[in-house]
Scaffold this motif. Structure first.
Motif, PDB file in Angstrom:
ATOM      1  N   MET A  71     -44.163  55.451 -38.007  1.00 15.52           N
ATOM      2  CA  MET A  71     -43.674  55.983 -36.733  1.00 15.52           C
ATOM      3  C   MET A  71     -44.074  54.943 -35.546  1.00 15.52           C
ATOM      4  O   MET A  71     -45.444  54.748 -35.525  1.00 15.52           O
ATOM      5  N   PRO A  72     -43.390  54.689 -34.655  1.00  8.03           N
ATOM      6  CA  PRO A  72     -44.026  54.204 -33.436  1.00  8.03           C
ATOM      7  C   PRO A  72     -44.924  54.629 -32.735  1.00  8.03           C
ATOM      8  O   PRO A  72     -45.012  55.895 -32.817  1.00  8.03           O
ATOM      9  N   THR A  73     -45.847  53.824 -32.100  1.00 11.53           N
ATOM     10  CA  THR A  73     -46.927  54.261 -31.424  1.00 11.53           C
ATOM     11  C   THR A  73     -47.045  54.119 -29.876  1.00 11.53           C
ATOM     12  O   THR A  73     -46.739  53.262 -29.529  1.00 11.53           O
ATOM     13  N   PRO A  74     -47.415  55.408 -29.376  1.00 11.37           N
ATOM     14  CA  PRO A  74     -47.145  55.372 -28.081  1.00 11.37           C
ATOM     15  C   PRO A  74     -48.420  54.640 -27.537  1.00 11.37           C
ATOM     16  O   PRO A  74     -49.606  54.527 -28.204  1.00 11.37           O
ATOM     17  N   ILE A  75     -48.377  53.859 -26.451  1.00 16.68           N
ATOM     18  CA  ILE A  75     -49.528  52.845 -26.253  1.00 16.68           C
ATOM     19  C   ILE A  75     -49.677  53.328 -24.656  1.00 16.68           C
ATOM     20  O   ILE A  75     -49.097  53.544 -23.889  1.00 16.68           O
ATOM     21  N   HIS A  76     -51.257  52.888 -24.249  1.00 13.76           N
ATOM     22  CA  HIS A  76     -51.653  52.881 -22.872  1.00 13.76           C
ATOM     23  C   HIS A  76     -51.116  51.747 -22.332  1.00 13.76           C
ATOM     24  O   HIS A  76     -51.063  50.453 -23.028  1.00 13.76           O
ATOM     25  N   THR A  77     -50.916  51.667 -21.025  1.00 19.14           N
ATOM     26  CA  THR A  77     -50.567  50.239 -20.316  1.00 19.14           C
ATOM     27  C   THR A  77     -51.299  50.470 -18.896  1.00 19.14           C
ATOM     28  O   THR A  77     -52.089  51.459 -18.770  1.00 19.14           O
ATOM     29  N   LYS A  78     -51.111  49.311 -18.327  1.00 21.72           N
ATOM     30  CA  LYS A  78     -51.923  49.269 -17.105  1.00 21.72           C
ATOM     31  C   LYS A  78     -50.979  50.307 -16.107  1.00 21.72           C
ATOM     32  O   LYS A  78     -51.764  50.661 -14.997  1.00 21.72           O
ATOM     33  N   TYR A  79     -49.987  50.733 -16.397  1.00 21.89           N
ATOM     34  CA  TYR A  79     -49.349  52.076 -15.611  1.00 21.89           C
ATOM     35  C   TYR A  79     -49.620  53.286 -16.111  1.00 21.89           C
ATOM     36  O   TYR A  79     -48.995  54.345 -15.375  1.00 21.89           O
ATOM     37  N   THR A  80     -50.324  53.278 -17.154  1.00 22.16           N
ATOM     38  CA  THR A  80     -50.699  54.724 -17.707  1.00 22.16           C
ATOM     39  C   THR A  80     -51.576  55.458 -16.559  1.00 22.16           C
ATOM     40  O   THR A  80     -52.532  55.081 -16.046  1.00 22.16           O
ATOM     41  N   ASN A  81     -51.027  56.652 -16.166  1.00 26.66           N
ATOM     42  CA  ASN A  81     -51.684  57.325 -15.180  1.00 26.66           C
ATOM     43  C   ASN A  81     -52.039  58.713 -15.655  1.00 26.66           C
ATOM     44  O   ASN A  81     -52.494  59.624 -14.822  1.00 26.66           O
ATOM     45  N   GLN A  82     -51.653  59.187 -16.675  1.00 33.03           N
ATOM     46  CA  GLN A  82     -51.886  60.687 -17.039  1.00 33.03           C
ATOM     47  C   GLN A  82     -51.459  60.464 -18.712  1.00 33.03           C
ATOM     48  O   GLN A  82     -50.915  59.722 -19.243  1.00 33.03           O
ATOM     49  N   ILE A  83     -52.289  61.562 -19.162  1.00 34.92           N
ATOM     50  CA  ILE A  83     -51.990  61.848 -20.678  1.00 34.92           C
ATOM     51  C   ILE A  83     -51.484  63.482 -20.870  1.00 34.92           C
ATOM     52  O   ILE A  83     -51.995  64.281 -20.454  1.00 34.92           O
ATOM     53  N   LEU A  84     -50.167  63.241 -21.488  1.00 31.84           N
ATOM     54  CA  LEU A  84     -49.702  64.754 -21.707  1.00 31.84           C
ATOM     55  C   LEU A  84     -50.125  65.202 -23.033  1.00 31.84           C
ATOM     56  O   LEU A  84     -50.155  64.543 -23.997  1.00 31.84           O
ATOM     57  N   GLY A  85     -50.747  66.715 -22.942  1.00 32.25           N
ATOM     58  CA  GLY A  85     -51.194  67.022 -23.987  1.00 32.25           C
ATOM     59  C   GLY A  85     -49.991  68.057 -24.813  1.00 32.25           C
ATOM     60  O   GLY A  85     -48.943  68.217 -24.280  1.00 32.25           O
ATOM     61  N   ALA A  86     -50.619  68.988 -25.649  1.00 32.49           N
ATOM     62  CA  ALA A  86     -49.579  69.783 -26.384  1.00 32.49           C
ATOM     63  C   ALA A  86     -49.270  71.029 -25.309  1.00 32.49           C
ATOM     64  O   ALA A  86     -49.982  71.339 -24.439  1.00 32.49           O
ATOM     65  N   PRO A  87     -48.021  71.451 -25.697  1.00 33.07           N
ATOM     66  CA  PRO A  87     -47.601  72.727 -24.619  1.00 33.07           C
ATOM     67  C   PRO A  87     -48.628  73.761 -24.716  1.00 33.07           C
ATOM     68  O   PRO A  87     -49.403  73.971 -26.052  1.00 33.07           O
ATOM     69  N   ARG A  88     -48.777  74.694 -23.878  1.00 34.62           N
ATOM     70  CA  ARG A  88     -49.748  75.709 -23.997  1.00 34.62           C
ATOM     71  C   ARG A  88     -49.554  76.697 -25.269  1.00 34.62           C
ATOM     72  O   ARG A  88     -50.690  77.222 -25.857  1.00 34.62           O
ATOM     73  N   ASP A  89     -48.329  76.858 -25.690  1.00 33.92           N
ATOM     74  CA  ASP A  89     -47.957  77.842 -26.783  1.00 33.92           C
ATOM     75  C   ASP A  89     -47.985  76.864 -28.130  1.00 33.92           C
ATOM     76  O   ASP A  89     -47.321  77.520 -29.083  1.00 33.92           O
ATOM     77  N   TRP A  90     -48.386  75.974 -27.941  1.00 35.97           N
ATOM     78  CA  TRP A  90     -48.418  74.868 -29.428  1.00 35.97           C
ATOM     79  C   TRP A  90     -49.233  75.382 -30.587  1.00 35.97           C
ATOM     80  O   TRP A  90     -50.384  75.932 -30.419  1.00 35.97           O
ATOM     81  N   ASN A  91     -48.578  75.661 -31.884  1.00 34.65           N
ATOM     82  CA  ASN A  91     -49.317  76.331 -32.895  1.00 34.65           C
ATOM     83  C   ASN A  91     -49.633  75.184 -33.545  1.00 34.65           C
ATOM     84  O   ASN A  91     -48.645  74.662 -34.672  1.00 34.65           O
TER      85      ASN A  91
END
Length: 85
Positions: A1-21
């Motif tokens: 699976m491709p890997t999401p990466i941090h870059t010099k443009y990264t300014n936020q991390i999206l987490g799981a939705p509130r209702d994630w099980n």
């Protein structure tokens, strides 16, 4: 699976939705994004050499969105920072 990466443009991390099980859907890792002034959330992904070769040989790229309403998406091939909106 491709890997999401941090870059010099990264300014936020999206987490799981509130209702994630976690028991039902599994772990939801944080997604490093660049939130722009426009309505864009941009993420960069890194493919392994094996994945790159598989795509060249005809493998498909699947996008899975954890939602019942599919948001507009755009996939592009570009170098990091080439065109941050």
């Amino acid at each position: 699976m491709p890997t999401p990466i941090h870059t010099k443009y990264t300014n936020q991390i999206l987490g799981a939705p509130r209702d994630w099980n976690v028991e039902k859907h599994g772990r939801c890792a944080g997604l490093p994004i660049c939130r722009t002034d426009d309505p864009y959330l941009i993420s960069y992904w890194k493919f392994s050499w094996r994945e790159r070769i598989a795509v060249i040989l005809g493998a498909r790229i699947r996008v899975c969105v954890a939602s019942t309403i599919h948001p507009p998406l755009m996939l592009e091939v570009m170098r990091e920072g080439e065109q941050v909106r």
